[in-house]
Design a protein around this motif. Structure first.
Motif, PDB file in Angstrom:
ATOM      1  N   TRP A  47      34.492  10.644  82.990  1.00 23.09           N
ATOM      2  CA  TRP A  47      35.843  10.415  82.790  1.00 23.09           C
ATOM      3  C   TRP A  47      36.265   9.110  83.396  1.00 23.09           C
ATOM      4  O   TRP A  47      35.680   8.994  84.694  1.00 23.09           O
ATOM      5  CB  TRP A  47      36.682  11.514  83.235  1.00 23.09           C
ATOM      6  N   HIS A  92      30.716  15.461  80.952  1.00 26.77           N
ATOM      7  CA  HIS A  92      31.415  14.703  80.387  1.00 26.77           C
ATOM      8  C   HIS A  92      31.519  13.542  81.624  1.00 26.77           C
ATOM      9  O   HIS A  92      31.483  14.039  82.886  1.00 26.77           O
ATOM     10  CB  HIS A  92      32.973  14.993  80.119  1.00 26.77           C
ATOM     11  N   LYS A 135      37.904   0.645  70.383  1.00 25.27           N
ATOM     12  CA  LYS A 135      38.276   1.821  69.845  1.00 25.27           C
ATOM     13  C   LYS A 135      39.758   2.136  69.584  1.00 25.27           C
ATOM     14  O   LYS A 135      40.351   2.498  68.463  1.00 25.27           O
ATOM     15  CB  LYS A 135      37.886   3.288  70.361  1.00 25.27           C
ATOM     16  N   HIS A 136      40.504   1.704  70.594  1.00 29.30           N
ATOM     17  CA  HIS A 136      42.114   1.959  70.492  1.00 29.30           C
ATOM     18  C   HIS A 136      42.789   0.704  70.325  1.00 29.30           C
ATOM     19  O   HIS A 136      43.870   0.750  70.059  1.00 29.30           O
ATOM     20  CB  HIS A 136      42.284   2.823  71.666  1.00 29.30           C
ATOM     21  N   GLY A 162      35.087  -1.181  75.805  1.00 26.66           N
ATOM     22  CA  GLY A 162      34.757   0.056  74.695  1.00 26.66           C
ATOM     23  C   GLY A 162      36.033   0.717  74.304  1.00 26.66           C
ATOM     24  O   GLY A 162      36.110   0.828  73.452  1.00 26.66           O
ATOM     25  N   TYR A 196      40.401   8.620  80.170  1.00 27.93           N
ATOM     26  CA  TYR A 196      39.739   8.756  78.887  1.00 27.93           C
ATOM     27  C   TYR A 196      38.024   8.871  79.149  1.00 27.93           C
ATOM     28  O   TYR A 196      37.530   8.860  80.143  1.00 27.93           O
ATOM     29  CB  TYR A 196      39.824   7.558  78.082  1.00 27.93           C
ATOM     30  N   ALA A 197      37.413   9.800  78.372  1.00 29.54           N
ATOM     31  CA  ALA A 197      35.896   9.908  78.329  1.00 29.54           C
ATOM     32  C   ALA A 197      35.071   8.586  78.151  1.00 29.54           C
ATOM     33  O   ALA A 197      35.218   7.925  76.956  1.00 29.54           O
ATOM     34  CB  ALA A 197      35.569  10.884  77.249  1.00 29.54           C
ATOM     35  N   LYS A 198      34.104   8.394  79.146  1.00 26.93           N
ATOM     36  CA  LYS A 198      33.455   7.235  78.911  1.00 26.93           C
ATOM     37  C   LYS A 198      32.247   7.660  77.774  1.00 26.93           C
ATOM     38  O   LYS A 198      31.763   8.784  77.762  1.00 26.93           O
ATOM     39  CB  LYS A 198      32.495   6.652  80.318  1.00 26.93           C
ATOM     40  N   GLY A 199      32.152   6.626  77.000  1.00 29.02           N
ATOM     41  CA  GLY A 199      31.167   6.894  75.901  1.00 29.02           C
ATOM     42  C   GLY A 199      31.882   7.074  74.572  1.00 29.02           C
ATOM     43  O   GLY A 199      31.931   6.387  73.690  1.00 29.02           O
ATOM     44  N   THR A 200      32.678   8.047  74.401  1.00 24.77           N
ATOM     45  CA  THR A 200      33.408   8.237  73.243  1.00 24.77           C
ATOM     46  C   THR A 200      34.646   7.612  73.466  1.00 24.77           C
ATOM     47  O   THR A 200      35.503   7.525  72.184  1.00 24.77           O
ATOM     48  CB  THR A 200      33.564   9.885  73.039  1.00 24.77           C
ATOM     49  N   PHE A 201      35.132   7.430  74.621  1.00 24.96           N
ATOM     50  CA  PHE A 201      36.623   6.966  74.834  1.00 24.96           C
ATOM     51  C   PHE A 201      37.823   7.769  74.213  1.00 24.96           C
ATOM     52  O   PHE A 201      38.736   7.147  74.170  1.00 24.96           O
ATOM     53  CB  PHE A 201      36.510   5.480  73.892  1.00 24.96           C
ATOM     54  N   ASP A 202      37.580   8.806  74.005  1.00 22.38           N
ATOM     55  CA  ASP A 202      38.501   9.941  73.768  1.00 22.38           C
ATOM     56  C   ASP A 202      39.606  10.014  74.955  1.00 22.38           C
ATOM     57  O   ASP A 202      39.107  10.200  76.117  1.00 22.38           O
ATOM     58  CB  ASP A 202      38.215  11.260  73.334  1.00 22.38           C
TER      59      ASP A 202
END
Length: 276
Positions: A157, A155, A231-232, A227, A170-176
């Motif tokens: 971050w 991952h 998403k958020h 990104g 947050y995670a880069k790519g998924t943005f979780d």
């Protein structure tokens, strides 16, 4: 308009502060605290922005303070600073780093957005990577290049920074968004990078290996958060801006209460009496 600037204007509206745009240039916000151009803010001094773009310098400052991939730095043997180049050709550079096992990552020192980043698996690819970075006719020439041990990444971050403090990750790519336990591990690395670079606003990127180990990757003084906002929504980034706007306003008010050391005695007396 850049999504981060939308978040900024929302923060300014919350605080009741007016703003404008440079005529004909929507990716700008002109506010009381200064100019916000695309992802750049007035909060990072120019020296800090320059430092965060110099990967070799940041790694040197973080030595012994935060974990990062084993990194070797090389100068273009035919560049503007040949006095710093220990090797006389890219072939000599390849021989010097031969003890570092393959695969390796080779990147330009001042690159961004993945420019001139190479994953190499043999000597020929190593020579080609250095030749590309040191190509003076190339659009992205750099006189410094970095070789790093390859980390198998699980991952990547991003830790958001406001007022010299890590705020969330947050995670880069998924943005979780990172949970509390992971954030508690990311935060000390981000804090060390902030202290080393003087970063006021921006982001710290950290990679997590497949074994679960964390390594500092780079500091970013101009994250756009596009990104993440996609998403958020803007709420968390608006809160980041609001936090920084409030802090900067408080600092400015404190400065108003201090005397200018270059005032004449008569100017100082007028200021104390509340006169213009």
């Amino acid at each position: 308009m850049y999504p981060n600037l939308t978040a900024l204007t929302e923060a300014l509206a919350r605080l009741g502060e007016s703003y404008s745009h440079v005529p004909g240039f929507p990716d700008s916000v002109m506010a009381k605290q200064g100019a916000f151009i695309r992802a750049a803010t007035p909060w990072n001094p120019e020296s800090v922005s320059a430092l965060t773009h110099d990967k070799a310098a940041v790694y040197a400052l973080l030595e012994g303070k935060a974990p990062f991939p084993k990194t070797l730095v090389f100068f273009d043997p035919e560049g503007d600073h040949p006095e710093f180049a220990r090797e006389k050709s890219v072939r000599e550079i390849a021989e010097t780093i031969s003890p570092l096992p393959y695969p390796r990552t080779i990147k330009m020192n001042r690159g961004e957005a993945g420019s001139h980043v190479y994953f190499v698996e043999n000597d020929d690819e190593t020579v080609c990577a250095f030749a590309a970075i040191f190509d003076k006719k190339g659009r992205n020439y750099d006189f410094m290049a970095l070789v790093q041990e390859h980390i198998a990444v699980a991952h990547e971050w991003r830790v958001a920074v406001a007022v010299k403090v890590p705020v969330f990750a947050y995670a880069k790519g998924t943005f979780d968004i990172a949970g509390d336990n992971l954030y508690a591990r990311l935060s000390p690395i981000a804090t060390a990078a902030i202290e080393a670079t003087g970063l006021v606003w921006g982001a710290i990127d950290i990679i997590e290996s497949k074994e679960g180990d964390l390594y500092f990757l780079e500091a970013n003084s101009r994250p756009s958060y596009a990104g993440f906002i996609g998403k958020h929504g803007t709420e968390k980034i608006t809160a980041l801006y609001e936090r920084s706007l409030r802090s900067a306003a408080l600092s400015k008010n404190k400065m108003k209460g201090s005397e200018d050391p270059f005032m004449t005695s008569s100017q100082r007396a007028k200021a104390r009496n509340g006169q213009a």
